[in-house]
Design an enzyme around this catalytic site. Structure first.
Site, mmCIF file in Angstrom:
data_model
loop_
_atom_site.group_PDB
_atom_site.id
_atom_site.type_symbol
_atom_site.label_atom_id
_atom_site.label_comp_id
_atom_site.label_asym_id
_atom_site.label_seq_id
_atom_site.Cartn_x
_atom_site.Cartn_y
_atom_site.Cartn_z
ATOM 1 N N SER A 26 -2.085 25.031 33.432
ATOM 2 C CA SER A 26 -1.150 24.567 34.452
ATOM 3 C C SER A 26 -0.400 23.311 34.007
ATOM 4 C CB SER A 26 -1.947 24.249 35.718
ATOM 5 O OG SER A 26 -1.114 23.688 36.689
ATOM 6 N N MET A 27 0.890 23.310 34.241
ATOM 7 C CA MET A 27 1.706 22.118 33.964
ATOM 8 C C MET A 27 2.708 21.929 35.080
ATOM 9 S SD MET A 27 2.805 22.475 30.004
ATOM 10 C CE MET A 27 2.968 24.241 30.045
ATOM 11 N N HIS A 28 2.869 20.694 35.485
ATOM 12 C CA HIS A 28 3.927 20.429 36.444
ATOM 13 C C HIS A 28 5.225 20.238 35.664
ATOM 14 C CE1 HIS A 28 5.712 19.308 40.184
ATOM 15 N NE2 HIS A 28 6.379 18.400 39.502
ATOM 16 N N GLU A 165 -9.943 16.668 37.711
ATOM 17 C CA GLU A 165 -8.996 15.558 37.441
ATOM 18 C C GLU A 165 -8.960 14.517 38.565
ATOM 19 O OE1 GLU A 165 -9.072 18.137 35.077
ATOM 20 O OE2 GLU A 165 -7.580 16.916 34.062
ATOM 21 N N TYR A 167 -8.805 15.113 41.832
ATOM 22 C CA TYR A 167 -8.078 15.520 43.031
ATOM 23 C C TYR A 167 -9.050 15.768 44.201
ATOM 24 C CZ TYR A 167 -3.744 15.948 40.325
ATOM 25 O OH TYR A 167 -2.628 15.677 39.564
ATOM 26 N N ARG A 215 -11.242 25.232 38.549
ATOM 27 C CA ARG A 215 -11.185 24.203 37.504
ATOM 28 C C ARG A 215 -12.164 23.102 37.878
ATOM 29 N NH1 ARG A 215 -5.953 21.940 34.955
ATOM 30 N NH2 ARG A 215 -6.789 20.502 33.430
ATOM 31 N N HIS A 253 -7.690 11.410 36.741
ATOM 32 C CA HIS A 253 -6.434 10.753 36.361
ATOM 33 C C HIS A 253 -6.595 9.235 36.288
ATOM 34 C CE1 HIS A 253 -4.166 14.283 35.926
ATOM 35 N NE2 HIS A 253 -4.036 14.578 37.204
ATOM 36 N N ARG A 256 -9.963 5.567 32.380
ATOM 37 C CA ARG A 256 -9.331 4.668 31.399
ATOM 38 C C ARG A 256 -9.640 5.120 29.974
ATOM 39 N NH1 ARG A 256 -4.969 2.573 32.805
ATOM 40 N NH2 ARG A 256 -5.017 4.635 33.699
ATOM 41 N N CYS A 338 2.691 14.291 22.218
ATOM 42 C CA CYS A 338 3.324 12.978 22.401
ATOM 43 C C CYS A 338 3.559 12.643 23.870
ATOM 44 C CB CYS A 338 4.658 12.965 21.663
ATOM 45 S SG CYS A 338 5.836 14.181 22.315
ATOM 46 N N GLN A 340 6.146 12.803 25.430
ATOM 47 C CA GLN A 340 7.411 12.121 25.648
ATOM 48 C C GLN A 340 8.416 12.885 26.502
ATOM 49 O OE1 GLN A 340 7.249 10.396 21.306
ATOM 50 N NE2 GLN A 340 9.179 9.810 22.215
HETATM 51 P P1 NAP Z 1 12.473 -1.015 20.668
HETATM 52 O O1 NAP Z 1 11.515 -0.215 21.434
HETATM 53 O O2 NAP Z 1 13.835 -1.216 21.186
HETATM 54 O O3 NAP Z 1 11.805 -2.452 20.450
HETATM 55 C C1 NAP Z 1 12.410 -3.443 19.733
HETATM 56 C C2 NAP Z 1 11.584 -4.713 19.831
HETATM 57 O O4 NAP Z 1 12.199 -5.690 19.060
HETATM 58 C C3 NAP Z 1 11.455 -5.215 21.219
HETATM 59 O O5 NAP Z 1 10.109 -5.577 21.438
HETATM 60 C C4 NAP Z 1 12.369 -6.435 21.249
HETATM 61 O O6 NAP Z 1 11.690 -7.386 22.038
HETATM 62 C C5 NAP Z 1 12.457 -6.864 19.804
HETATM 63 N N1 NAP Z 1 13.771 -7.332 19.433
HETATM 64 C C6 NAP Z 1 14.976 -6.778 19.689
HETATM 65 N N2 NAP Z 1 15.970 -7.507 19.142
HETATM 66 C C7 NAP Z 1 15.384 -8.542 18.512
HETATM 67 C C8 NAP Z 1 15.879 -9.634 17.774
HETATM 68 N N3 NAP Z 1 17.182 -9.795 17.571
HETATM 69 N N4 NAP Z 1 14.992 -10.524 17.301
HETATM 70 C C9 NAP Z 1 13.682 -10.366 17.494
HETATM 71 N N5 NAP Z 1 13.149 -9.342 18.196
HETATM 72 C C10 NAP Z 1 13.997 -8.439 18.697
HETATM 73 O O7 NAP Z 1 12.655 -0.451 19.215
HETATM 74 P P2 NAP Z 1 11.597 0.071 18.184
HETATM 75 O O8 NAP Z 1 10.264 -0.530 18.367
HETATM 76 O O9 NAP Z 1 12.263 -0.121 16.877
HETATM 77 O O10 NAP Z 1 11.525 1.592 18.509
HETATM 78 C C11 NAP Z 1 12.655 2.427 18.320
HETATM 79 C C12 NAP Z 1 12.615 3.611 19.219
HETATM 80 O O11 NAP Z 1 11.562 4.462 18.858
HETATM 81 C C13 NAP Z 1 12.407 3.229 20.654
HETATM 82 O O12 NAP Z 1 13.186 4.040 21.462
HETATM 83 C C14 NAP Z 1 10.966 3.522 20.865
HETATM 84 O O13 NAP Z 1 10.686 3.845 22.208
HETATM 85 C C15 NAP Z 1 10.750 4.706 19.941
HETATM 86 N N6 NAP Z 1 9.346 4.784 19.544
HETATM 87 C C16 NAP Z 1 8.460 5.194 20.465
HETATM 88 C C17 NAP Z 1 7.147 5.232 20.142
HETATM 89 C C18 NAP Z 1 6.143 5.712 21.153
HETATM 90 O O14 NAP Z 1 5.007 5.435 21.036
HETATM 91 N N7 NAP Z 1 6.545 6.432 22.181
HETATM 92 C C19 NAP Z 1 6.723 4.827 18.907
HETATM 93 C C20 NAP Z 1 7.647 4.403 17.977
HETATM 94 C C21 NAP Z 1 8.964 4.364 18.329
HETATM 95 P P3 NAP Z 1 12.355 -8.739 22.567
HETATM 96 O O15 NAP Z 1 13.833 -8.476 22.661
HETATM 97 O O16 NAP Z 1 11.666 -9.008 23.845
HETATM 98 O O17 NAP Z 1 12.014 -9.736 21.519
HETATM 99 FE FE1 SF4 Z 2 5.015 17.534 25.414
HETATM 100 FE FE2 SF4 Z 2 5.364 16.360 23.052
HETATM 101 FE FE3 SF4 Z 2 3.878 18.577 23.234
HETATM 102 FE FE4 SF4 Z 2 6.461 18.748 23.546
HETATM 103 S S1 SF4 Z 2 5.420 18.111 21.692
HETATM 104 S S2 SF4 Z 2 4.915 19.669 24.853
HETATM 105 S S3 SF4 Z 2 6.925 16.806 24.562
HETATM 106 S S4 SF4 Z 2 3.434 16.637 24.182
#
Ligand code: NAP
Ligand code: SF4
Length: 674
Positions: A26-28, A165, A167, A215, A253, A256, A338, A340
């Protein structure tokens, strides 16, 4: 002879035989709430065509107070029955079977109408539920049974009663949510009365020739959760009350401990279901982090369960079972867990999709048609956007050349795959490599394409991605400053006291990378992972929580993360995974400093100001994770080419908030139009 004899073996349920041992969990998705029932039907029919042995729908509310959210889809009216009939007809037409999940959220309902055994607010909800009286309990049971009868009327092949979960039904089972002193609380016999009575009444409502899945939460992962003896007692009582299959629920849910995120090892909880094998006579389904046919096969061959449940893998690839059966497992688009585009979307009230498959839940909206006229298309950059663009264009019949400056495909995905806890990205890279090889795309690695070379193509897609942003912090001579790309690619060795500049997704990834001893990823070592998170054996430890709690391995170095904004650290991380990253790094003693002003990076470390006080983190290395900027090497190409024939996608188009999800989705959508 198939490579998956256990997985593809039929399952006899008495009145019906399922063709294989795969249950699509099941997935929402949010599809039902769009009101476009043809689209809902198309989503499930695609999975039925793809060979899922039995599909379970997203949770459907039996009444208003049990709905997860006000307005959530349900099985409450004749109109609901008519809508759901459109779904079951499509699934049956595709040769599949489908059960409706009946989900009563209890105190997890996001509404002031929430009801529960006792008026105790859940830590993940702002609403204090109303404690039910005797008549109220009877209403809930009757509503659940009536919803099951409607499911049958709508043509479903069965129902799944959501009893896990955390519920509603689960809330009656454990003492910390059930403080009642009447016949529905107190002793375990009393606490399990409601779930057992629900199953009995549902069976009475639907008749004998109808699948009834219960479940059952086999490991609650919350304090004062069920003991193993209670789990076994409930399983037997539920079987006696009329269940035909028991599905495994893992963790409430509010637990932790992560249960499905990508950092959870594959098949991390199959051992829990295995404990219950032999205790009941009906088939058991195991679940959580099973995402390839081989893992599913192994789990079944080892006697952990009679059937496996996979949910998100069916978003990533509706053809999962069919491809496995055809001997094409390597071509199954892998779910990398992920969250995401699926769970994170659900929590953001957005329609579900999938990072690796943008067509998920968009089956009627994104429809690739053969190209009217095959064109010569060049794609510059073989990161997620470029690879997706190339594959989508080739699938439509275009002639595609994919240029990549590096010696390997993947772009940022290559770096992601090096993070402990993100090993699933390796499978995604393998899949892209296999699909490119099978697609006829002319892949030119180690070739930094020039504007002149691109002149000959009908269309050019610029997918050159991003480059790290230089934050402009003054650097004194003798300081070691490296980019995240240098660190993760192995071009720079990690220091002993490391400052990470930036608390975004990459800052967190880098901190995880630094916090683990190379080659010792808990995600690839179940025993280590269980110690890191404090998961015990429910046979000894109530709820499956280790009495000593978590015991994270000490990190090999000292790490501090910094961000200028004063808000929550990692606020930009996904809703369903951010807390896991924060908690895992805190457990490793990673310092997190928000609201800082950077002054200088010198040989003595990082000098910064926080709350008007100047401080120094004595780092021997500073890693810059300060976000991205678009790679603009081919930015002026459009001006030199015919109008409308140059397209920029992914990070090269806009670096703001770019991630693999957006890169892939944007590239896919673009290529449907060419
Ligand atoms: P980001 O999420 O935009 O983070 C950039 C970081 O750098 C922020 O913490 C920001 O914090 C800092 N920053 C920005 N400009 C700066 C500056 N001029 N000087 C110093 N610090 C600065 O970018 P990212 O970490 O490169 O990630 C890129 C993308 O990949 C994002 O969309 C992210 O969500 C995605 N991603 C997601 C995951 C995940 O786990 N879902 C993992 C990896 C990447 P401050 O401005 O507060 O300093
Ligand atoms: Fe969800 Fe990521 Fe799996 Fe796609 S790959 S179903 S977004 S967990």
């Amino acid at each position: 002879m198939t490579a998956y004899p256990h997985l593809l073996r039929p399952l006899e349920l008495g009145h019906v035989t399922l063709p294989n041992r795969v249950l699509m969990g099941s997935m929402h998705t949010g599809l039902e709430e769009t009101g476009d029932w043809a689209r809902v039907g198309a989503f499930y029919a695609a999975r039925a065509e793809g060979g899922a042995g039995l599909i379970v729908t997203g949770g459907l509310a039996p009444n208003a107070e049990g709905a997860v959210l006000p307005g959530a889809a349900g099985l409450r009216t004749a109109e609901d029955v008519a809508h759901h009939r459109m779904v079951t007809e499509r699934v049956h037409g595709a040769g599949g079977r489908i059960a409706a999940q009946i989900l009563h959220a209890g105190r997890y309902a996001y509404s002031d109408r929430a009801v529960a055994p006792s008026a105790i607010r859940a830590p993940i909800s702002p609403f204090r539920p109303h404690a039910l009286d005797e008549a109220g309990i009877e209403t809930q049971i009757a509503d659940i049974a009536a919803a099951a009868a409607r499911a049958r009327e709508a043509g479903y092949d069965g129902v799944e009663i959501m009893g896990s979960e955390g519920y509603f039904l689960n809330q009656f089972l454990v003492a910390h949510t059930n403080r009642r002193e009447d016949r529905w609380g107190g002793s375990y016999e009393n606490r399990m009365r409601l779930p057992v009575e629900v199953v009995r009444r549902v069976r009475a409502a639907v008749g004998a020739d109808f699948i009834l899945i219960y479940r059952l939460s086999m490991i609650d992962l919350v304090p004062d959760g069920s003991s193993w003896e209670e789990v076994v007692t409930l399983a037997r009582a539920v079987e006696a009350a009329g269940a035909s299959i028991l599905n495994t629920g893992i963790g409430w849910h509010e637990a932790r401990i992560p249960t499905i995120a990508t950092s959870v090892p594959r098949r991390a909880f199959a051992w829990v279901t295995k404990r219950l094998m032999g205790e009941v006579g009906i088939p058991l389904v195991t679940s959580n982090r099973i995402n390839t046919p081989q893992i599913a096969e192994d789990v079944l061959a080892e006697g952990c369960a009679d059937m496996v449940s996979m949910a998100r893998p069916f978003l990533a690839d509706p053809q999962f079972v069919a491809k496995a059966a055809r001997g094409e497992a390597a071509r199954i688009a892998p779910c990398i867990a992920c969250n995401q585009a699926c769970l994170d979307h659900t929590f953001a009230m957005k329609l579900t999709s999938c990072l690796v498959n943008p067509r998920a839940c968009h089956e009627t909206v994104l429809v690739p048609e053969p190209a009217a006229e095959p064109l010569d298309i060049a794609v510059a950059g073989a990161g997620p956007a470029g690879m997706t663009a190339a594959l989508a264009a080739a699938e439509r019949g275009h002639r595609v050349t994919l240029y990549e400056a590096a010696d390997e495909i993947g772009g940022q995905l290559v770096l992601a795959a090096r993070i402990p806890g993100k090993e699933e990205f390796r499978g995604l890279l393998d899949w892209f490599a296999g699909e490119l090889a099978a697609s006829g795309v002319d892949l030119r690695l180690g070739h930094r394409v020039t504007a002149e070379e691109l002149g000959a193509y009908d269309h050019v897609v610029i997918a050159t991605g991003v480059r790290p942003r230089a934050p402009g912090i003054p650097v004194a001579p003798g300081a070691e400053v490296v980019s995240y790309a240098e660190l993760l690619s192995g071009r720079a060795a990690p220091g002993k006291r490391v400052a990470v500049i930036g608390g975004g997704g990459i800052g967190f990834d880098v901190a995880e990378f630094l916090a683990h001893v190379p080659g010792q990823s808990p995600s690839e070592d179940l025993a280590l992972w269980k110690r890191e998170w404090g998961v015990g054996d429910p046979r000894q430890d109530r709820g499956g929580l280790r009495p000593g709690g978590a015991e994270p391995a000490p990190p090999p170095r000292e790490i501090a993360m910094f961000q200028r904004s004063a808000g929550k650290f990692g606020g930009s991380l996904g809703k369903t995974t951010g807390w896991i990253h924060r908690s895992s790094l805190r457990a490793k003693g990673v310092q997190m400093e928000a609201g800082v002003e950077y002054l200088e990076i010198g040989p003595g470390g990082l000098r910064y100001r926080r709350k008007d006080a100047e401080q120094v983190f004595a780092a021997d290395q500073v890693v810059i994770c300060a976000g991205q900027e678009s790679e603009t090497a081919l930015a002026d190409l459009a001006a030199r080419r015919p109008a409308g024939s140059t397209h920029t996608v992914g990070g090269a188009d806009s670096a703001r908030g770019i991630d693999a999800k957006r890169a892939i989705a944007d590239a896919y959508r673009l290529m449907l139009k060419l």
